[in-house]
Scaffold this motif. Structure first.
Motif, PDB file in Angstrom:
ATOM      1  N   LEU A  72       6.400  20.180 -14.838  1.00 15.27           N
ATOM      2  CA  LEU A  72       5.131  20.348 -14.121  1.00 15.27           C
ATOM      3  C   LEU A  72       4.587  19.007 -13.641  1.00 15.27           C
ATOM      4  O   LEU A  72       4.051  18.899 -12.537  1.00 15.27           O
ATOM      5  N   ILE A  73       4.723  17.979 -14.452  1.00 21.86           N
ATOM      6  CA  ILE A  73       4.294  16.636 -14.037  1.00 21.86           C
ATOM      7  C   ILE A  73       5.145  16.178 -12.857  1.00 21.86           C
ATOM      8  O   ILE A  73       4.627  15.610 -11.887  1.00 21.86           O
ATOM      9  N   ALA A  74       6.448  16.439 -12.918  1.00 16.94           N
ATOM     10  CA  ALA A  74       7.345  16.078 -11.812  1.00 16.94           C
ATOM     11  C   ALA A  74       6.937  16.797 -10.535  1.00 16.94           C
ATOM     12  O   ALA A  74       6.960  16.218  -9.448  1.00 16.94           O
ATOM     13  N   ARG A  75       6.532  18.048 -10.665  1.00 17.34           N
ATOM     14  CA  ARG A  75       6.088  18.793  -9.492  1.00 17.34           C
ATOM     15  C   ARG A  75       4.830  18.157  -8.896  1.00 17.34           C
ATOM     16  O   ARG A  75       4.692  18.051  -7.683  1.00 17.34           O
ATOM     17  N   GLY A  76       3.924  17.693  -9.744  1.00 14.03           N
ATOM     18  CA  GLY A  76       2.727  17.001  -9.258  1.00 14.03           C
ATOM     19  C   GLY A  76       3.086  15.732  -8.504  1.00 14.03           C
ATOM     20  O   GLY A  76       2.510  15.433  -7.447  1.00 14.03           O
ATOM     21  N   SER A  77       4.045  14.988  -9.009  1.00 14.49           N
ATOM     22  CA  SER A  77       4.490  13.774  -8.325  1.00 14.49           C
ATOM     23  C   SER A  77       5.157  14.094  -6.995  1.00 14.49           C
ATOM     24  O   SER A  77       5.049  13.333  -6.029  1.00 14.49           O
ATOM     25  N   THR A  78       5.836  15.237  -6.936  1.00 18.40           N
ATOM     26  CA  THR A  78       6.436  15.665  -5.677  1.00 18.40           C
ATOM     27  C   THR A  78       5.347  15.922  -4.641  1.00 18.40           C
ATOM     28  O   THR A  78       5.468  15.523  -3.481  1.00 18.40           O
ATOM     29  N   GLU A  79       4.266  16.553  -5.067  1.00 19.57           N
ATOM     30  CA  GLU A  79       3.158  16.824  -4.148  1.00 19.57           C
ATOM     31  C   GLU A  79       2.502  15.518  -3.685  1.00 19.57           C
ATOM     32  O   GLU A  79       2.133  15.377  -2.521  1.00 19.57           O
ATOM     33  N   GLU A  80       2.360  14.568  -4.586  1.00 19.71           N
ATOM     34  CA  GLU A  80       1.809  13.260  -4.201  1.00 19.71           C
ATOM     35  C   GLU A  80       2.698  12.607  -3.140  1.00 19.71           C
ATOM     36  O   GLU A  80       2.212  12.086  -2.133  1.00 19.71           O
ATOM     37  N   THR A  81       3.991  12.668  -3.348  1.00 19.98           N
ATOM     38  CA  THR A  81       4.938  12.096  -2.390  1.00 19.98           C
ATOM     39  C   THR A  81       4.834  12.801  -1.045  1.00 19.98           C
ATOM     40  O   THR A  81       4.820  12.153   0.008  1.00 19.98           O
ATOM     41  N   ARG A  82       4.744  14.120  -1.069  1.00 21.35           N
ATOM     42  CA  ARG A  82       4.622  14.875   0.184  1.00 21.35           C
ATOM     43  C   ARG A  82       3.359  14.466   0.940  1.00 21.35           C
ATOM     44  O   ARG A  82       3.377  14.332   2.154  1.00 21.35           O
ATOM     45  N   TYR A  83       2.263  14.278   0.212  1.00 20.97           N
ATOM     46  CA  TYR A  83       1.039  13.834   0.887  1.00 20.97           C
ATOM     47  C   TYR A  83       1.236  12.463   1.529  1.00 20.97           C
ATOM     48  O   TYR A  83       0.868  12.240   2.682  1.00 20.97           O
ATOM     49  N   ARG A 118       0.851  -1.187   0.000  1.00 19.10           N
ATOM     50  CA  ARG A 118       0.000   0.000   0.000  1.00 19.10           C
ATOM     51  C   ARG A 118       0.885   1.236   0.000  1.00 19.10           C
ATOM     52  O   ARG A 118       1.281   1.727  -1.061  1.00 19.10           O
ATOM     53  N   LEU A 119       1.234   1.686   1.143  1.00 17.71           N
ATOM     54  CA  LEU A 119       1.977   2.938   1.282  1.00 17.71           C
ATOM     55  C   LEU A 119       3.364   2.883   0.641  1.00 17.71           C
ATOM     56  O   LEU A 119       3.736   3.770  -0.124  1.00 17.71           O
ATOM     57  N   ILE A 120       4.135   1.864   0.934  1.00 23.36           N
ATOM     58  CA  ILE A 120       5.526   1.822   0.464  1.00 23.36           C
ATOM     59  C   ILE A 120       5.599   1.821  -1.055  1.00 23.36           C
ATOM     60  O   ILE A 120       6.342   2.604  -1.655  1.00 23.36           O
ATOM     61  N   ASP A 121       4.812   0.938  -1.695  1.00 24.47           N
ATOM     62  CA  ASP A 121       4.862   0.882  -3.158  1.00 24.47           C
ATOM     63  C   ASP A 121       4.414   2.195  -3.790  1.00 24.47           C
ATOM     64  O   ASP A 121       5.043   2.687  -4.725  1.00 24.47           O
ATOM     65  N   GLN A 122       3.331   2.769  -3.283  1.00 26.50           N
ATOM     66  CA  GLN A 122       2.834   4.030  -3.840  1.00 26.50           C
ATOM     67  C   GLN A 122       3.836   5.157  -3.616  1.00 26.50           C
ATOM     68  O   GLN A 122       4.086   5.966  -4.503  1.00 26.50           O
ATOM     69  N   LEU A 123       4.414   5.203  -2.424  1.00 25.46           N
ATOM     70  CA  LEU A 123       5.394   6.230  -2.109  1.00 25.46           C
ATOM     71  C   LEU A 123       6.611   6.131  -3.026  1.00 25.46           C
ATOM     72  O   LEU A 123       7.063   7.128  -3.598  1.00 25.46           O
ATOM     73  N   CYS A 124       7.115   4.928  -3.210  1.00 25.52           N
ATOM     74  CA  CYS A 124       8.292   4.745  -4.064  1.00 25.52           C
ATOM     75  C   CYS A 124       7.983   5.065  -5.530  1.00 25.52           C
ATOM     76  O   CYS A 124       8.807   5.664  -6.222  1.00 25.52           O
ATOM     77  N   ARG A 125       6.793   4.688  -6.000  1.00 22.68           N
ATOM     78  CA  ARG A 125       6.415   5.012  -7.390  1.00 22.68           C
ATOM     79  C   ARG A 125       6.304   6.524  -7.578  1.00 22.68           C
ATOM     80  O   ARG A 125       6.792   7.070  -8.577  1.00 22.68           O
ATOM     81  N   ALA A 126       5.655   7.189  -6.633  1.00 25.32           N
ATOM     82  CA  ALA A 126       5.484   8.643  -6.752  1.00 25.32           C
ATOM     83  C   ALA A 126       6.836   9.346  -6.707  1.00 25.32           C
ATOM     84  O   ALA A 126       7.105  10.251  -7.511  1.00 25.32           O
ATOM     85  N   ALA A 127       7.681   8.938  -5.779  1.00 25.20           N
ATOM     86  CA  ALA A 127       8.996   9.574  -5.648  1.00 25.20           C
ATOM     87  C   ALA A 127       9.851   9.346  -6.893  1.00 25.20           C
ATOM     88  O   ALA A 127      10.490  10.276  -7.398  1.00 25.20           O
TER      89      ALA A 127
END
Length: 128
Positions: free
Chosen positions: A81-92, A48-57
């Motif tokens: 801009l897409i990279a910035r969106g992924s950064t925000e996903e990771t921060r969440y 759940r968290l680990i896989d999603q976090l690693c993919r987003a990062a």
């Protein structure tokens, strides 16, 4: 940050590769730290968290590299801009309730600092 400093972040010496970009180097360092930190998360979060976090990062430096390879400044900007969106996903994900309950929570602080640097870098680059 001056306009020249912003340009320097997204320009490689002698039109080099994406690996020469300061913004990619900072994002890559954040991913390395993410993988280190995620090892301290509970094993029941593995899929759940680990896989999603690693993919987003990992998406952050991946999109920077892909954008650099596209060849046009407009496409590169779009991928930043897409990279910035992924950064925000990771921060969440780092602030999510699952992470807050994790015993690894204190060690995420260094990752958050790296993420903030990466986010600032991508924000500055997108403003050029």
């Amino acid at each position: 940050m001056s306009q020249e400093d912003k340009r320097r972040l997204v320009k490689s010496p002698n039109n080099g590769s994406w690996q020469d970009l300061a913004v990619w180097q900072k994002a890559h360092s954040a991913v390395v730290e993410d993988y280190r930190v995620s090892k301290g998360f509970p094993s029941d979060e593995r899929f759940r968290l680990i896989d999603q976090l690693c993919r987003a990062a990992a998406s952050v430096p991946t999109n920077i590299a892909e954008g650099k390879g596209r060849g046009s400044p407009a496409e590169f900007r779009q991928f930043l801009l897409i990279a910035r969106g992924s950064t925000e996903e990771t921060r969440y994900l780092l602030r999510s309730p699952m992470t807050s309950a994790s015993s690894a929570r204190p060690s995420t602080l260094s990752w958050k600092a790296a993420t903030r640097r990466s986010r600032k870098c991508s924000t500055d680059c997108c403003a050029t």
